[in-house]
Scaffold this motif. Structure first.
Motif, PDB file in Angstrom:
ATOM      1  N   ARG A 240       1.317 -17.173  -8.376  1.00 25.89           N
ATOM      2  CA  ARG A 240       1.248 -17.308  -6.924  1.00 25.89           C
ATOM      3  C   ARG A 240       0.753 -16.006  -6.295  1.00 25.89           C
ATOM      4  NH1 ARG A 240       6.521 -19.112  -7.436  1.00 25.89           N
ATOM      5  NH2 ARG A 240       7.281 -17.531  -5.960  1.00 25.89           N
ATOM      6  N   VAL A 241       1.207 -14.872  -6.821  1.00 23.49           N
ATOM      7  CA  VAL A 241       0.752 -13.580  -6.324  1.00 23.49           C
ATOM      8  C   VAL A 241      -0.753 -13.434  -6.531  1.00 23.49           C
ATOM      9  CG1 VAL A 241       0.811 -11.091  -6.801  1.00 23.49           C
ATOM     10  CG2 VAL A 241       2.946 -12.367  -6.509  1.00 23.49           C
ATOM     11  N   TYR A 242      -1.221 -13.831  -7.702  1.00 22.61           N
ATOM     12  CA  TYR A 242      -2.652 -13.742  -7.994  1.00 22.61           C
ATOM     13  C   TYR A 242      -3.456 -14.526  -6.956  1.00 22.61           C
ATOM     14  CZ  TYR A 242      -7.021 -13.746 -10.625  1.00 22.61           C
ATOM     15  OH  TYR A 242      -8.329 -13.566 -10.997  1.00 22.61           O
ATOM     16  N   TYR A 243      -3.023 -15.767  -6.700  1.00 22.27           N
ATOM     17  CA  TYR A 243      -3.765 -16.595  -5.750  1.00 22.27           C
ATOM     18  C   TYR A 243      -3.731 -15.986  -4.351  1.00 22.27           C
ATOM     19  CZ  TYR A 243      -5.115 -20.306  -2.631  1.00 22.27           C
ATOM     20  OH  TYR A 243      -5.734 -21.020  -1.639  1.00 22.27           O
ATOM     21  N   ARG A 244      -2.592 -15.442  -3.931  1.00 21.34           N
ATOM     22  CA  ARG A 244      -2.505 -14.856  -2.600  1.00 21.34           C
ATOM     23  C   ARG A 244      -3.410 -13.630  -2.473  1.00 21.34           C
ATOM     24  NH1 ARG A 244       3.022 -16.180  -3.036  1.00 21.34           N
ATOM     25  NH2 ARG A 244       3.663 -14.042  -3.497  1.00 21.34           N
ATOM     26  N   ILE A 245      -3.548 -12.869  -3.553  1.00 15.17           N
ATOM     27  CA  ILE A 245      -4.453 -11.713  -3.521  1.00 15.17           C
ATOM     28  C   ILE A 245      -5.884 -12.160  -3.269  1.00 15.17           C
ATOM     29  CG2 ILE A 245      -5.509  -9.916  -4.951  1.00 15.17           C
ATOM     30  CD1 ILE A 245      -2.761  -9.542  -6.266  1.00 15.17           C
ATOM     31  N   ILE A 246      -6.332 -13.166  -4.026  1.00 20.69           N
ATOM     32  CA  ILE A 246      -7.704 -13.669  -3.865  1.00 20.69           C
ATOM     33  C   ILE A 246      -7.892 -14.274  -2.481  1.00 20.69           C
ATOM     34  CG2 ILE A 246      -9.386 -15.337  -4.701  1.00 20.69           C
ATOM     35  CD1 ILE A 246      -8.978 -12.997  -6.583  1.00 20.69           C
ATOM     36  N   SER A 247      -6.947 -15.102  -2.061  1.00 19.09           N
ATOM     37  CA  SER A 247      -7.051 -15.760  -0.760  1.00 19.09           C
ATOM     38  C   SER A 247      -7.036 -14.743   0.381  1.00 19.09           C
ATOM     39  CB  SER A 247      -5.894 -16.757  -0.597  1.00 19.09           C
ATOM     40  OG  SER A 247      -5.910 -17.353   0.680  1.00 19.09           O
ATOM     41  N   GLY A 248      -6.205 -13.706   0.278  1.00 21.82           N
ATOM     42  CA  GLY A 248      -6.161 -12.681   1.316  1.00 21.82           C
ATOM     43  C   GLY A 248      -7.465 -11.901   1.406  1.00 21.82           C
ATOM     44  N   MET A 249      -8.070 -11.595   0.261  1.00 21.18           N
ATOM     45  CA  MET A 249      -9.365 -10.920   0.257  1.00 21.18           C
ATOM     46  C   MET A 249     -10.421 -11.800   0.908  1.00 21.18           C
ATOM     47  SD  MET A 249     -11.623  -9.428  -2.950  1.00 21.18           S
ATOM     48  CE  MET A 249     -12.044 -11.057  -3.606  1.00 21.18           C
ATOM     49  N   HIS A 250     -10.423 -13.078   0.567  1.00 24.15           N
ATOM     50  CA  HIS A 250     -11.367 -14.034   1.149  1.00 24.15           C
ATOM     51  C   HIS A 250     -11.189 -14.102   2.659  1.00 24.15           C
ATOM     52  CE1 HIS A 250     -13.322 -18.290   0.635  1.00 24.15           C
ATOM     53  NE2 HIS A 250     -14.024 -17.503   1.428  1.00 24.15           N
ATOM     54  N   ALA A 251      -9.932 -14.131   3.117  1.00 23.00           N
ATOM     55  CA  ALA A 251      -9.660 -14.187   4.550  1.00 23.00           C
ATOM     56  C   ALA A 251     -10.206 -12.955   5.265  1.00 23.00           C
ATOM     57  CB  ALA A 251      -8.160 -14.318   4.799  1.00 23.00           C
ATOM     58  N   SER A 252      -9.999 -11.785   4.681  1.00 21.00           N
ATOM     59  CA  SER A 252     -10.480 -10.552   5.301  1.00 21.00           C
ATOM     60  C   SER A 252     -11.998 -10.544   5.412  1.00 21.00           C
ATOM     61  CB  SER A 252     -10.002  -9.337   4.495  1.00 21.00           C
ATOM     62  OG  SER A 252     -10.481  -8.130   5.066  1.00 21.00           O
ATOM     63  N   ILE A 253     -12.669 -10.947   4.359  1.00 18.17           N
ATOM     64  CA  ILE A 253     -14.133 -11.008   4.380  1.00 18.17           C
ATOM     65  C   ILE A 253     -14.600 -11.974   5.460  1.00 18.17           C
ATOM     66  CG2 ILE A 253     -16.154 -11.758   3.069  1.00 18.17           C
ATOM     67  CD1 ILE A 253     -14.756 -10.659   0.548  1.00 18.17           C
ATOM     68  N   SER A 254     -13.954 -13.134   5.549  1.00 13.32           N
ATOM     69  CA  SER A 254     -14.333 -14.135   6.555  1.00 13.32           C
ATOM     70  C   SER A 254     -14.132 -13.600   7.962  1.00 13.32           C
ATOM     71  CB  SER A 254     -13.509 -15.416   6.361  1.00 13.32           C
ATOM     72  OG  SER A 254     -13.798 -16.025   5.122  1.00 13.32           O
ATOM     73  N   LEU A 287      -4.195 -16.293   6.685  1.00 14.22           N
ATOM     74  CA  LEU A 287      -3.795 -15.090   7.408  1.00 14.22           C
ATOM     75  C   LEU A 287      -2.512 -14.516   6.812  1.00 14.22           C
ATOM     76  CD1 LEU A 287      -4.720 -13.332   9.751  1.00 14.22           C
ATOM     77  CD2 LEU A 287      -3.300 -14.723  11.277  1.00 14.22           C
ATOM     78  N   GLN A 288      -1.589 -15.379   6.400  1.00 18.96           N
ATOM     79  CA  GLN A 288      -0.354 -14.907   5.761  1.00 18.96           C
ATOM     80  C   GLN A 288      -0.669 -14.127   4.495  1.00 18.96           C
ATOM     81  OE1 GLN A 288       1.791 -18.545   5.176  1.00 18.96           O
ATOM     82  NE2 GLN A 288       2.056 -18.910   7.364  1.00 18.96           N
ATOM     83  N   HIS A 289      -1.643 -14.603   3.731  1.00 20.67           N
ATOM     84  CA  HIS A 289      -2.024 -13.916   2.495  1.00 20.67           C
ATOM     85  C   HIS A 289      -2.653 -12.554   2.793  1.00 20.67           C
ATOM     86  CE1 HIS A 289      -2.335 -18.180   0.602  1.00 20.67           C
ATOM     87  NE2 HIS A 289      -1.091 -17.750   0.671  1.00 20.67           N
ATOM     88  N   LEU A 290      -3.308 -12.429   3.940  1.00 20.96           N
ATOM     89  CA  LEU A 290      -3.877 -11.138   4.335  1.00 20.96           C
ATOM     90  C   LEU A 290      -2.760 -10.136   4.614  1.00 20.96           C
ATOM     91  CD1 LEU A 290      -6.222  -9.305   5.100  1.00 20.96           C
ATOM     92  CD2 LEU A 290      -6.239 -10.377   7.377  1.00 20.96           C
ATOM     93  N   TYR A 291      -1.712 -10.560   5.304  1.00 20.90           N
ATOM     94  CA  TYR A 291      -0.554  -9.685   5.518  1.00 20.90           C
ATOM     95  C   TYR A 291       0.036  -9.247   4.173  1.00 20.90           C
ATOM     96  CZ  TYR A 291      -0.034 -10.553  10.577  1.00 20.90           C
ATOM     97  OH  TYR A 291      -0.205 -10.593  11.934  1.00 20.90           O
ATOM     98  N   PHE A 292       0.161 -10.202   3.263  1.00 21.23           N
ATOM     99  CA  PHE A 292       0.698  -9.893   1.931  1.00 21.23           C
ATOM    100  C   PHE A 292      -0.135  -8.809   1.252  1.00 21.23           C
ATOM    101  CE2 PHE A 292       0.319 -10.559  -2.636  1.00 21.23           C
ATOM    102  CZ  PHE A 292       1.636 -10.458  -3.049  1.00 21.23           C
ATOM    103  N   ASN A 293      -1.458  -8.948   1.295  1.00 20.51           N
ATOM    104  CA  ASN A 293      -2.333  -7.958   0.669  1.00 20.51           C
ATOM    105  C   ASN A 293      -2.168  -6.583   1.310  1.00 20.51           C
ATOM    106  OD1 ASN A 293      -3.333  -9.785  -1.106  1.00 20.51           O
ATOM    107  ND2 ASN A 293      -5.449  -9.654  -0.441  1.00 20.51           N
ATOM    108  N   ASN A 294      -1.975  -6.552   2.620  1.00 21.67           N
ATOM    109  CA  ASN A 294      -1.781  -5.265   3.287  1.00 21.67           C
ATOM    110  C   ASN A 294      -0.531  -4.556   2.779  1.00 21.67           C
ATOM    111  OD1 ASN A 294      -3.997  -6.050   4.948  1.00 21.67           O
ATOM    112  ND2 ASN A 294      -3.153  -4.853   6.617  1.00 21.67           N
ATOM    113  N   VAL A 295       0.550  -5.315   2.616  1.00 26.01           N
ATOM    114  CA  VAL A 295       1.784  -4.706   2.120  1.00 26.01           C
ATOM    115  C   VAL A 295       1.597  -4.211   0.696  1.00 26.01           C
ATOM    116  CG1 VAL A 295       4.218  -5.117   1.588  1.00 26.01           C
ATOM    117  CG2 VAL A 295       3.219  -6.111   3.640  1.00 26.01           C
ATOM    118  N   LEU A 296       0.925  -5.003  -0.130  1.00 21.90           N
ATOM    119  CA  LEU A 296       0.678  -4.610  -1.523  1.00 21.90           C
ATOM    120  C   LEU A 296      -0.139  -3.319  -1.585  1.00 21.90           C
ATOM    121  CD1 LEU A 296      -0.202  -6.883  -4.485  1.00 21.90           C
ATOM    122  CD2 LEU A 296      -1.718  -4.985  -3.978  1.00 21.90           C
ATOM    123  N   LEU A 297      -1.203  -3.235  -0.792  1.00 24.41           N
ATOM    124  CA  LEU A 297      -2.053  -2.043  -0.800  1.00 24.41           C
ATOM    125  C   LEU A 297      -1.307  -0.830  -0.240  1.00 24.41           C
ATOM    126  CD1 LEU A 297      -5.444  -3.596   0.337  1.00 24.41           C
ATOM    127  CD2 LEU A 297      -4.997  -2.542  -1.869  1.00 24.41           C
TER     128      LEU A 297
END
Length: 492
Positions: A240-254, A287-297
């Motif tokens: 699930r973490v893997y998918y959220r990372i990819i989805s969050g990156m995709h959201a940011s690019i979009s 958008l939720q996955h983007l927040y997740f990626n921010n916390v991870l980074l």
């Protein structure tokens, strides 16, 4: 295909009210529109308490942080990062944009002028940086796996350019944004990336489930009573973490594409609210996955803080050290990600290697992007995320000590990490700009209608297209490990 009309969904809507009346003895209001929920949200400016004081109960899964705290520090974070990435250390990046795609023969090149990347003469880059780039690769050979033009070490989560080829780019002169790159080539890239999430759960499957739930007009679905059966893969935290990372990156690019949009009719650059509604607002989980990626980074930057502080940035331009210190302080307060919760148990080592293999393949897919600027920023963001994953899951406290391990990260990994954090935090800031546009618009109903119609059409296309992607791409992600691409699997 006949156009979608509101009459198409009216009987199902009425039927849902009847089912609700039977089940509960009263009528209920329709579920809130997700697009409105995203665009009418008011971000928090002041935190009630920092992430460090919160328990694992907030809405950002796998973290000890909540959305309010991320929002409360984001303006300050963006301000410092925007200034920091303009300093010489973080603005120059060496990248190979012309390495051959190892998965398929790519013919979908973007011919729009905005796809181009402006390189700089090597003489503009300090001599010690050029020497360092070569020595990092030509030094240690043990534990390195190579492909033409790139390599990875056992601890790496992605392939890195070997820096013997490529060119230097000034990132401030080549901002991420709309390029016109679209169509079958772009769809194949994202389809491949999401299928590299294939621990059994693909983008096609996930999107199909989400869209089926959204547009299934059966009474049970409309009442929120219908769910497709969960799989074992959905229950694995790492997957699930893997998918959220990819989805969050995709959201940011979009978000960046929608914000820096080129209107080919008027010739004007500017934000495209309809684009944001279609790609982000109608899909709040992105958008939720983007927040997740921010916390991870932020957690990775915080953890590697002493290593970053060992660089003497002020030797190049005054003020850089202070900006970096500000970023590190913010990261300490908001980077509440618990990396110890992942890769535990008897199968932890196997699962981590599989995780690495998939993300390394994603880094290779970047060489298949048929747009130079898209390829540049795709490679930077994948490298930045991979650097964060290496910091969180491969390095203990001794390894993070700059006195004991001076070669923990290459200079280009550091540049990619900081620029990726800047892009992701900037995406949250841009989201606020789109919310302001939403409150000013007098065309809300049309925007909602067009977004829902677009999503319905896309869901139907992806349902049929996704099956083809699975048939074609799974052999690449499943049977061909990175080291086999040198052989007969090279042009699958």
């Amino acid at each position: 295909m006949r156009p979608l009309r509101r009459l198409d969904v009216l009987p199902a809507f009425l039927l849902s009210l009847i089912y609700s009346w039977i089940a509960n003895g009263e009528f209920i209001r329709p579920r809130p529109n997700p697009l409105k929920q995203v665009l009418e949200h008011t971000p928090v400016n002041q935190p009630s308490e920092t992430c460090a004081k919160l328990r694992l109960k907030g809405p950002i899964e796998t973290t000890h942080c909540d959305y309010e705290t991320v929002e409360s520090v984001n303006d300050e974070l963006v301000s410092n990062l925007s200034a920091l990435v303009r300093k010489p250390f973080f603005r120059y990046y060496k990248v190979d944009l012309y390495r051959e795609c190892p998965f398929w023969r790519e013919n979908g090149f973007c011919m729009h002028r905005t796809c181009g990347v402006t390189s700089i003469d090597e003489s503009q880059v300090p001599r010690e940086w050029r020497a360092e780039a070569l020595s990092q690769v030509r030094g240690a050979q043990e534990g390195i796996v190579r492909l033409p033009g790139c390599f990875y070490k056992n601890s790496d989560f992605c392939f890195l350019d070997d820096n013997e080829g490529g060119e230097y780019v000034d990132l401030t002169e080549n901002p991420e944004g709309f390029t016109g790159y679209a169509g079958a080539s772009a769809h194949r890239i994202w389809g491949s990336i999401y299928n590299e999430n294939c621990f059994g759960l693909s983008e096609a499957t996930l999107l199909q489930r989400a869209e089926m739930s959204r547009f299934d007009r059966s009474p049970a679905s409309i009442l929120g009573l219908s769910r497709l059966p969960a799989t074992a893969d959905e229950g694995c935290l790492e997957k699930r973490v893997y998918y959220r990372i990819i989805s969050g990156m995709h959201a940011s690019i979009s978000i960046h594409i929608c914000h820096r949009w080129f209107n080919q009719t008027t010739g004007v650059w500017g934000p495209n609210l309809q684009c944001f509604a279609n790609r982000i607002a109608l899909h709040p989980e992105r958008l939720q996955h983007l927040y997740f990626n921010n916390v991870l980074l932020l957690r990775a930057v915080s953890r590697v803080g002493p290593y970053l502080s060992a660089y003497s940035l002020d030797d190049e331009e005054k003020g850089a050290d202070e900006l970096l210190d500000n970023v590190l302080n913010i990261a300490k307060s908001a980077g509440a990600f618990d990396e110890t919760a992942l890769f535990r148990g008897n199968d932890a080592k196997i699962l981590k290697e599989e995780f690495k293999d998939h993300f390394r393949n994603v880094s290779l897919i970047m060489d298949c992007v048929g747009c130079d600027k898209c390829r540049l920023w795709g490679k930077i963001q994948v490298t930045g995320i991979a650097a964060a994953l290496k910091i969180l899951f491969e390095m203990d406290e001794n390894a993070l000590d700059p006195q004991l391990n001076r070669n923990l990260l290459t200079r280009w990994e550091v540049v990619a990490l900081i620029n990726t954090l800047r892009l992701f935090s900037e995406s949250l800031k841009i989201t606020e700009d789109f919310r302001a546009l939403w409150h000013e618009t007098h065309d809300a109903e049309r925007i909602i209608s067009e977004a829902e119609t677009e999503a319905l059409i896309t869901a139907k296309v992806r349902t049929s297209w996704g099956a083809h992607v699975l048939l074609v791409l799974i052999p690449i992600g499943r049977q061909a490990k990175p080291q086999l691409f040198l052989g007969r699997h090279r042009h699958l």
